[in-house]
Design a protein around this motif. Structure first.
Motif, short mmCIF file in Angstrom:
data_model
loop_
_atom_site.label_atom_id
_atom_site.label_comp_id
_atom_site.label_asym_id
_atom_site.label_seq_id
_atom_site.Cartn_x
_atom_site.Cartn_y
_atom_site.Cartn_z
N GLY A 66 -26.83 21.89 46.59
CA GLY A 66 -28.24 21.60 47.28
C GLY A 66 -29.38 20.39 46.33
N ASP A 67 -29.79 21.27 45.33
CA ASP A 67 -30.67 20.87 44.24
C ASP A 67 -29.95 19.55 43.93
OD1 ASP A 67 -32.24 23.22 44.48
OD2 ASP A 67 -31.71 23.61 42.95
N ASP A 68 -29.00 19.14 43.93
CA ASP A 68 -28.56 18.17 43.33
C ASP A 68 -28.69 17.18 44.21
OD1 ASP A 68 -28.45 18.80 40.67
OD2 ASP A 68 -25.58 18.69 40.85
N ALA A 69 -27.92 17.98 45.57
CA ALA A 69 -28.19 16.83 46.90
C ALA A 69 -29.35 15.85 47.13
CB ALA A 69 -27.58 16.93 47.38
N GLY A 121 -23.41 24.66 50.56
CA GLY A 121 -22.85 24.15 51.37
C GLY A 121 -24.29 23.61 51.53
N SER A 122 -24.99 22.37 51.46
CA SER A 122 -26.01 21.37 52.34
C SER A 122 -26.29 20.37 53.18
CB SER A 122 -27.04 21.60 51.69
OG SER A 122 -26.38 20.75 49.93
N GLU A 123 -27.06 20.44 53.97
CA GLU A 123 -27.27 19.47 55.06
C GLU A 123 -29.19 19.02 54.55
OE1 GLU A 123 -27.30 18.04 59.37
OE2 GLU A 123 -26.75 20.14 59.31
N ILE A 124 -28.62 17.15 54.61
CA ILE A 124 -30.66 16.56 54.94
C ILE A 124 -30.89 15.69 55.29
CG2 ILE A 124 -32.01 15.44 52.84
CD1 ILE A 124 -30.28 16.78 51.01
N LEU A 125 -31.58 15.46 56.19
CA LEU A 125 -31.57 14.89 56.95
C LEU A 125 -33.18 13.62 56.66
CD1 LEU A 125 -31.72 16.34 60.62
CD2 LEU A 125 -29.60 15.23 59.47
N ILE A 126 -33.19 12.45 56.39
CA ILE A 126 -33.92 11.41 55.88
C ILE A 126 -34.22 10.26 57.17
CG2 ILE A 126 -34.54 10.37 53.94
CD1 ILE A 126 -32.90 11.54 52.29
N GLU A 127 -35.01 10.11 57.25
CA GLU A 127 -35.83 8.86 58.11
C GLU A 127 -36.68 8.37 56.76
OE1 GLU A 127 -37.51 8.39 62.52
OE2 GLU A 127 -36.29 9.85 61.90
N GLY A 128 -36.32 6.61 57.02
CA GLY A 128 -37.29 5.39 56.48
C GLY A 128 -37.47 6.57 54.87
N GLY A 129 -36.85 6.94 53.93
CA GLY A 129 -36.80 7.27 53.05
C GLY A 129 -37.60 8.56 53.03
N LYS A 130 -38.24 9.33 53.95
CA LYS A 130 -38.80 10.88 53.77
C LYS A 130 -37.82 11.98 54.35
CE LYS A 130 -43.32 8.01 54.87
NZ LYS A 130 -44.74 8.25 55.74
N GLN A 132 -36.70 15.12 56.51
CA GLN A 132 -37.30 15.26 57.15
C GLN A 132 -36.55 17.04 57.84
OE1 GLN A 132 -39.07 13.24 60.23
NE2 GLN A 132 -38.69 12.09 58.47
N ASP A 133 -36.03 17.45 57.02
CA ASP A 133 -34.70 18.18 57.15
C ASP A 133 -34.08 19.27 56.13
OD1 ASP A 133 -34.42 21.19 58.07
OD2 ASP A 133 -33.24 20.47 59.69
N VAL A 134 -33.78 20.02 55.20
CA VAL A 134 -33.14 20.74 54.78
C VAL A 134 -32.43 21.85 55.05
CG1 VAL A 134 -32.50 21.03 52.38
CG2 VAL A 134 -33.97 19.22 52.72
N ARG A 135 -31.25 21.98 55.35
CA ARG A 135 -30.46 23.18 55.89
C ARG A 135 -29.44 23.15 55.41
NH1 ARG A 135 -31.09 21.02 60.98
NH2 ARG A 135 -29.39 19.73 61.49
N VAL A 136 -28.56 24.52 54.91
CA VAL A 136 -27.25 24.81 54.55
C VAL A 136 -26.08 24.65 55.33
CG1 VAL A 136 -25.86 26.76 53.81
CG2 VAL A 136 -28.48 27.26 53.26
N ALA A 137 -25.06 24.69 54.89
CA ALA A 137 -24.47 23.83 56.38
C ALA A 137 -23.12 23.91 55.16
CB ALA A 137 -24.75 22.06 56.33
N GLY A 138 -21.85 24.11 56.25
CA GLY A 138 -20.56 24.49 55.89
C GLY A 138 -19.61 23.21 55.88
N ARG A 139 -19.11 23.28 54.22
CA ARG A 139 -18.22 22.13 54.40
C ARG A 139 -17.04 22.03 53.35
NH1 ARG A 139 -16.70 17.55 52.55
NH2 ARG A 139 -16.54 15.79 53.50
N GLY A 140 -16.01 21.43 52.92
CA GLY A 140 -15.56 21.67 51.74
C GLY A 140 -15.88 21.09 51.04
N ARG A 141 -15.52 20.88 49.68
CA ARG A 141 -15.37 20.17 48.57
C ARG A 141 -15.62 18.69 49.09
NH1 ARG A 141 -12.72 17.76 44.03
NH2 ARG A 141 -13.67 18.64 42.01
N GLY A 142 -16.56 18.16 48.27
CA GLY A 142 -16.91 16.89 48.97
C GLY A 142 -18.06 16.50 49.72
#
Length: 574
Positions: A66-69, A121-130, A132-142
């Motif tokens: 998450g931090d690197d993302a 695992g993490s999910e990040i939403l960005i709009e116009g460079g800003k 909008q949301d950061v949350r935990v998300a399940g995903r395999g490696r990649g």
């Protein structure tokens, strides 16, 4: 207040985006290169509306926590360069830390990533460079990264985008060259629900070329591999005689990085100098491996330009390697195989053709004497003493040329009362077709022959996209192509003079010429150039055996042209 001011981060990112993100294909390139740098072996790209609505890239690379993302979307944040000396030995495709923040500043981005740790695992939403949301998300490696609404907040950039098909063709081109450079990686490209590229990993570039390039790679490309003092050049180059109407078929890679370089381009043309007709270009996919310390890739944000510390050495090595391979085409190892047509054998073939004709010409001799009143040819091939040989044009005005046979199934041996004439069957037929096409095109009355069995076209992903865009232009040339959807095309009708030719090759060549002229904004003004290509590709080829009736028809039609002495390229017909 003074005139000089510090720009805001938002404006800086948009300016940077103008250099890095030119069109949807630029986004695909940057994201796929990130996947490759992450060690991915399976990369899937999905786009909608030519990439303007959606670009989704999924990979099985190392992923991020998450931090690197979060940090990856900060300007000049990268894992590939740590110290100043690292710039002298860049081995990765990316390194500037500009792509992700630039893309995010002009679109709506969603990233889901994981480094394989169940809790990372993490999910990040960005709009116009800003953000909008950061949350935990399940995903395999990649990593999965989506880009929606490219240039939604930059109207001036969006209006310069081309049609959906054109943008998609650029994306297909990027994916094709990237897949060629990395044959061991599984690549997939989809547009809506249509799969354009599906290339499982293979062990060689030649195998990959068959997957991606289709007919171009089968018999028209040959492998090249040369090494010299720390340099290695390998890849595929076109055989002599297989050419393209534009220079867009030259692809270069330095340490697997696609580049545009004048040094390499000039070296290739120098190698093919005596092997190309005027206005024709080779097809090459060349990979140069060189010590990273000898090449500067930090020239332009798009990373397409490079500088060599010793450009002359690179140029000469590339030129010599390409020339050696191209000139060696068709030769046995160590030149052990003799020439297929030594002088003595050519003489024998002429003699055999003449003798064969004389043995079977009794009926023809009787017909000549009865209908013309002139004595038939008796086998003495020499002009009358003191009488000059007639001009070539006069042959069509005063004499009926008699075909005797062929040499190497490429040249027609003809005879009149004064001697022998060799006719280049391809050049002659090219002249005939050119004048016919030119005349009927001007009158908009091209006679179309419907094919009894339609020809299904075998095309690459990029070619299918371009064909769909230019169906109307092909119809103007008398080629009726039906689009069955899902990338399937079938030729139902062609000009009556080319119905028995290689229709697939004709369509491919015409398509290349149309695209080349369209890029220069000259399509309508230079339709005659397309007719040139049509005539050349449709003309009977060398190494094709003709019947006596076909030879007689070709000679007769050549005599009815305005310029029988040469084809439209200026090559002599006889």
């Amino acid at each position: 207040m003074g005139q000089i001011r510090i720009l805001t981060d938002e404006l800086i990112n948009k300016i940077a985006a103008g250099q890095v993100v030119e069109r949807p294909a630029s986004v695909v390139k940057e994201l796929v290169e990130n996947s490759l740098d992450a060690g991915a072996t399976d990369i899937s790209v999905e786009v909608e509306e030519g990439g303007c609505r959606l670009i989704r890239v999924q990979d099985n690379g190392c992923g991020m926590n998450g931090d690197d993302a979060l940090l990856a979307f900060e300007r000049h944040a990268t894992s590939k360069v740590k110290e100043l000396c690292d710039l002298d030995k860049i081995a990765t495709l990316g390194f500037r830390g500009e792509a992700l923040p630039s893309i995010a500043s002009v679109s709506k981005v969603r990233i889901v990533t994981s480094d394989g740790n169940p809790s990372s695992g993490s999910e990040i939403l960005i709009e116009g460079g800003k953000i909008q949301d950061v949350r935990v998300a399940g995903r395999g490696r990649g990593t999965t990264l989506e880009v929606r609404g490219l240039f939604y907040n930059t109207a001036v950039r969006r209006k310069f985008l081309k049609s959906r098909e054109t943008e998609l063709s650029h994306i297909t081109g990027i994916m094709t060259e990237t897949a060629l450079a990395h044959p061991g990686v599984y690549f997939t490209l989809k547009h809506h629900d249509r799969t354009l590229i599906k290339s499982p990993g293979v062990s060689s570039i030649l195998e990959r070329s068959v997957q991606l390039l289709g007919k171009d790679a089968r018999g028209n490309l040959m492998e090249l591999e040369e090494g010299r003092e720390g340099l290695r050049l390998f890849g595929l180059i076109s055989i002599p005689g297989f050419t393209k109407p534009s220079g867009t078929g030259l692809s270069f890679f330095v340490n697997r990085r696609p580049v545009s370089d004048r040094t390499l381009r000039h070296a290739v043309y120098a190698a093919y100098e005596t092997l190309l007709m005027k206005g024709r270009h080779p097809l090459v996919y060349l990979f140069l491996d060189v010590d990273p310390a000898l090449v500067d890739v930090n020239v332009h944000p798009a990373k397409r330009e490079v500088r060599f510390t010793d450009p002359k050495r690179i140029h000469d090595f590339t030129r010599d390697s390409v020339r050696k391979t191209a000139q060696g085409y068709g030769r046995a190892q160590e030149d052990e195989r003799p020439s297929p047509w030594p002088a003595s054998e050519r003489v024998e073939r002429v003699k055999e053709a003449v003798e064969s004709y004389l043995r079977t010409a009794g009926e023809h001799r009787f017909h000549e004497e009865r209908t013309t009143g002139r004595p038939a040819f008796t086998g003495r091939i020499q002009p009358e003493p003191g009488k000059p040989a007639p001009a070539v044009r006069a042959l069509f005005d005063k004499e009926r040329l008699v075909p005797l046979g062929q040499i190497a199934d490429s040249f027609i041996i003809t005879q009149d009362r004064d001697g022998l004439i060799l006719i280049d069957q391809h050049a002659a037929h090219e002249r005939i077709l050119y004048e016919k096409f030119k005349q009927v095109y001007r009158l908009s009355k091209i006679p179309v022959q419907q094919l009894l069995i339609p020809v299904n076209l075998e095309l690459s992903g990029k070619e299918r996209i371009l064909l769909a865009e230019h169906l109307k232009t092909l119809r103007r040339l008398g080629i009726e192509v039906e689009d069955f959807g899902r990338g399937t095309f079938s030729v139902k009708g062609v000009p009556m003079w080319v119905a028995d030719m290689d229709i697939q090759e004709i369509v491919r060549s015409l398509l290349e010429e149309i695209v080349a002229l369209e890029q220069g904004g000259e399509l309508d003004r230079r339709m005659e150039d397309i007719i040139h290509v049509f005539s050349c590709r449709a003309a009977v080829k060398a190494n094709r055996r003709l019947s006596r009736e076909e030879m007689e028809a070709l000679i007769r039609d050549l005599g009815e042209t305005d310029s029988p002495h040469t084809c439209e390229h200026g090559r002599p017909t006889m």
